[in-house]
Write a protein that holds these residues in place. Sequence first.
Motif, PDB file in Angstrom:
ATOM      1  N   GLU A  88     -36.070  39.141  71.978  1.00 30.93           N
ATOM      2  CA  GLU A  88     -36.279  38.928  73.224  1.00 30.93           C
ATOM      3  C   GLU A  88     -36.746  40.464  74.111  1.00 30.93           C
ATOM      4  O   GLU A  88     -36.630  41.098  75.166  1.00 30.93           O
ATOM      5  N   ASP A  89     -37.397  41.746  73.011  1.00 34.79           N
ATOM      6  CA  ASP A  89     -38.096  43.065  73.552  1.00 34.79           C
ATOM      7  C   ASP A  89     -39.340  42.897  73.805  1.00 34.79           C
ATOM      8  O   ASP A  89     -39.812  42.591  74.541  1.00 34.79           O
ATOM      9  N   THR A  90     -39.911  40.804  73.469  1.00 33.58           N
ATOM     10  CA  THR A  90     -41.410  40.710  73.940  1.00 33.58           C
ATOM     11  C   THR A  90     -41.276  40.732  75.518  1.00 33.58           C
ATOM     12  O   THR A  90     -40.447  40.670  76.747  1.00 33.58           O
ATOM     13  N   ALA A  91     -42.372  41.761  75.789  1.00 26.41           N
ATOM     14  CA  ALA A  91     -42.638  42.508  77.716  1.00 26.41           C
ATOM     15  C   ALA A  91     -43.848  43.491  77.491  1.00 26.41           C
ATOM     16  O   ALA A  91     -44.356  43.512  76.516  1.00 26.41           O
ATOM     17  N   VAL A  92     -44.056  43.044  78.696  1.00 24.32           N
ATOM     18  CA  VAL A  92     -45.432  44.006  79.165  1.00 24.32           C
ATOM     19  C   VAL A  92     -44.683  45.642  79.373  1.00 24.32           C
ATOM     20  O   VAL A  92     -43.763  45.090  80.106  1.00 24.32           O
ATOM     21  N   TYR A  93     -44.959  46.401  78.593  1.00 28.37           N
ATOM     22  CA  TYR A  93     -44.322  47.528  79.369  1.00 28.37           C
ATOM     23  C   TYR A  93     -45.343  48.117  80.290  1.00 28.37           C
ATOM     24  O   TYR A  93     -46.273  48.951  79.183  1.00 28.37           O
ATOM     25  N   TYR A  94     -44.798  48.886  80.851  1.00 23.25           N
ATOM     26  CA  TYR A  94     -45.330  50.332  82.144  1.00 23.25           C
ATOM     27  C   TYR A  94     -44.117  51.834  81.559  1.00 23.25           C
ATOM     28  O   TYR A  94     -43.006  51.771  81.891  1.00 23.25           O
ATOM     29  N   CYS A  95     -45.615  52.623  81.884  1.00 21.49           N
ATOM     30  CA  CYS A  95     -44.805  53.934  81.765  1.00 21.49           C
ATOM     31  C   CYS A  95     -45.183  54.451  83.147  1.00 21.49           C
ATOM     32  O   CYS A  95     -45.170  53.539  84.270  1.00 21.49           O
ATOM     33  N   ASN A  96     -44.637  54.558  83.332  1.00 26.85           N
ATOM     34  CA  ASN A  96     -43.493  55.456  84.829  1.00 26.85           C
ATOM     35  C   ASN A  96     -43.194  57.038  85.419  1.00 26.85           C
ATOM     36  O   ASN A  96     -42.591  57.119  84.341  1.00 26.85           O
ATOM     37  N   LEU A  97     -43.772  57.717  85.516  1.00 26.62           N
ATOM     38  CA  LEU A  97     -43.702  59.160  86.351  1.00 26.62           C
ATOM     39  C   LEU A  97     -43.977  59.082  87.653  1.00 26.62           C
ATOM     40  O   LEU A  97     -44.231  58.768  88.615  1.00 26.62           O
ATOM     41  N   ARG A  98     -42.212  59.924  87.680  1.00 26.74           N
ATOM     42  CA  ARG A  98     -41.985  60.367  89.476  1.00 26.74           C
ATOM     43  C   ARG A  98     -41.636  62.113  89.163  1.00 26.74           C
ATOM     44  O   ARG A  98     -41.680  62.969  88.566  1.00 26.74           O
ATOM     45  N   SER A  99     -42.514  62.175  90.543  1.00 22.60           N
ATOM     46  CA  SER A  99     -42.865  63.799  90.932  1.00 22.60           C
ATOM     47  C   SER A  99     -40.776  64.120  91.499  1.00 22.60           C
ATOM     48  O   SER A  99     -40.863  63.296  91.938  1.00 22.60           O
ATOM     49  N   PRO A 100     -41.520  65.212  91.869  1.00 20.39           N
ATOM     50  CA  PRO A 100     -39.815  65.957  92.536  1.00 20.39           C
ATOM     51  C   PRO A 100     -40.230  65.686  93.833  1.00 20.39           C
ATOM     52  O   PRO A 100     -38.902  65.223  94.090  1.00 20.39           O
ATOM     53  N   GLY A 101     -41.320  65.428  94.661  1.00 18.97           N
ATOM     54  CA  GLY A 101     -41.409  64.149  95.986  1.00 18.97           C
ATOM     55  C   GLY A 101     -40.410  63.338  95.383  1.00 18.97           C
ATOM     56  O   GLY A 101     -40.431  63.030  96.667  1.00 18.97           O
ATOM     57  N   GLY A 102     -40.424  62.513  95.070  1.00 17.24           N
ATOM     58  CA  GLY A 102     -39.829  61.406  94.722  1.00 17.24           C
ATOM     59  C   GLY A 102     -41.296  59.941  94.620  1.00 17.24           C
ATOM     60  O   GLY A 102     -41.566  59.295  94.347  1.00 17.24           O
ATOM     61  N   GLY A 103     -42.374  60.272  94.170  1.00 18.12           N
ATOM     62  CA  GLY A 103     -42.865  59.891  93.889  1.00 18.12           C
ATOM     63  C   GLY A 103     -43.201  58.741  92.705  1.00 18.12           C
ATOM     64  O   GLY A 103     -42.725  59.920  91.605  1.00 18.12           O
ATOM     65  N   TYR A 104     -43.753  57.796  92.489  1.00 18.03           N
ATOM     66  CA  TYR A 104     -43.358  56.671  91.573  1.00 18.03           C
ATOM     67  C   TYR A 104     -45.512  56.736  91.548  1.00 18.03           C
ATOM     68  O   TYR A 104     -45.749  56.253  91.866  1.00 18.03           O
ATOM     69  N   TYR A 105     -45.230  56.370  89.734  1.00  7.75           N
ATOM     70  CA  TYR A 105     -47.288  55.974  89.145  1.00  7.75           C
ATOM     71  C   TYR A 105     -46.457  55.537  88.115  1.00  7.75           C
ATOM     72  O   TYR A 105     -45.436  55.359  87.558  1.00  7.75           O
ATOM     73  N   TRP A 106     -47.455  54.011  88.347  1.00  7.73           N
ATOM     74  CA  TRP A 106     -47.769  53.238  87.055  1.00  7.73           C
ATOM     75  C   TRP A 106     -48.883  53.533  86.206  1.00  7.73           C
ATOM     76  O   TRP A 106     -50.034  53.429  86.857  1.00  7.73           O
ATOM     77  N   GLY A 107     -48.604  52.980  85.339  1.00  5.85           N
ATOM     78  CA  GLY A 107     -49.458  53.056  83.411  1.00  5.85           C
ATOM     79  C   GLY A 107     -49.920  51.236  84.204  1.00  5.85           C
ATOM     80  O   GLY A 107     -49.345  50.667  84.947  1.00  5.85           O
TER      81      GLY A 107
END
Length: 116
Positions: A88-107
């Motif tokens: 059940e851990d099978t999945a696509v795993y995405y890295c996420n980065l959050r900026s101090p200003g609230g921005g989201y960035y994705w791998g």
Amino acid sequence: QVQLVESGGGLVQPGGSLRLSCAASGIMFRPYAMAWYRQAPGKQRELAAIIVTSGTTNYADSVKGRFTISRDNAKNTVYLQMNSLKPEDTAVYYCNLRSPGGGYYWGQGTQVTVSS
């Protein structure tokens, strides 16, 4: 331009381990948090683990005790050590980065498949 590059996914048998890495580049700020999300087929993307600048971590109940998130602030890199993997851990795993200003960035995502 912020870029996140993941690595370390693959096929593993149940009970096995994998270590995911995510290196961030093009950052002109200190990330507030870095995280790993995952999305299984037919399901919504969910938060698996997160680590904030202070080092505080939080995990989804489904991975507590099996996954460990860590980060190297000097390298802007986040890791996810996954032990005792289950199908059940099978999945696509995405890295996420959050900026101090609230921005989201994705791998781009990395596939993890747990199967015998």
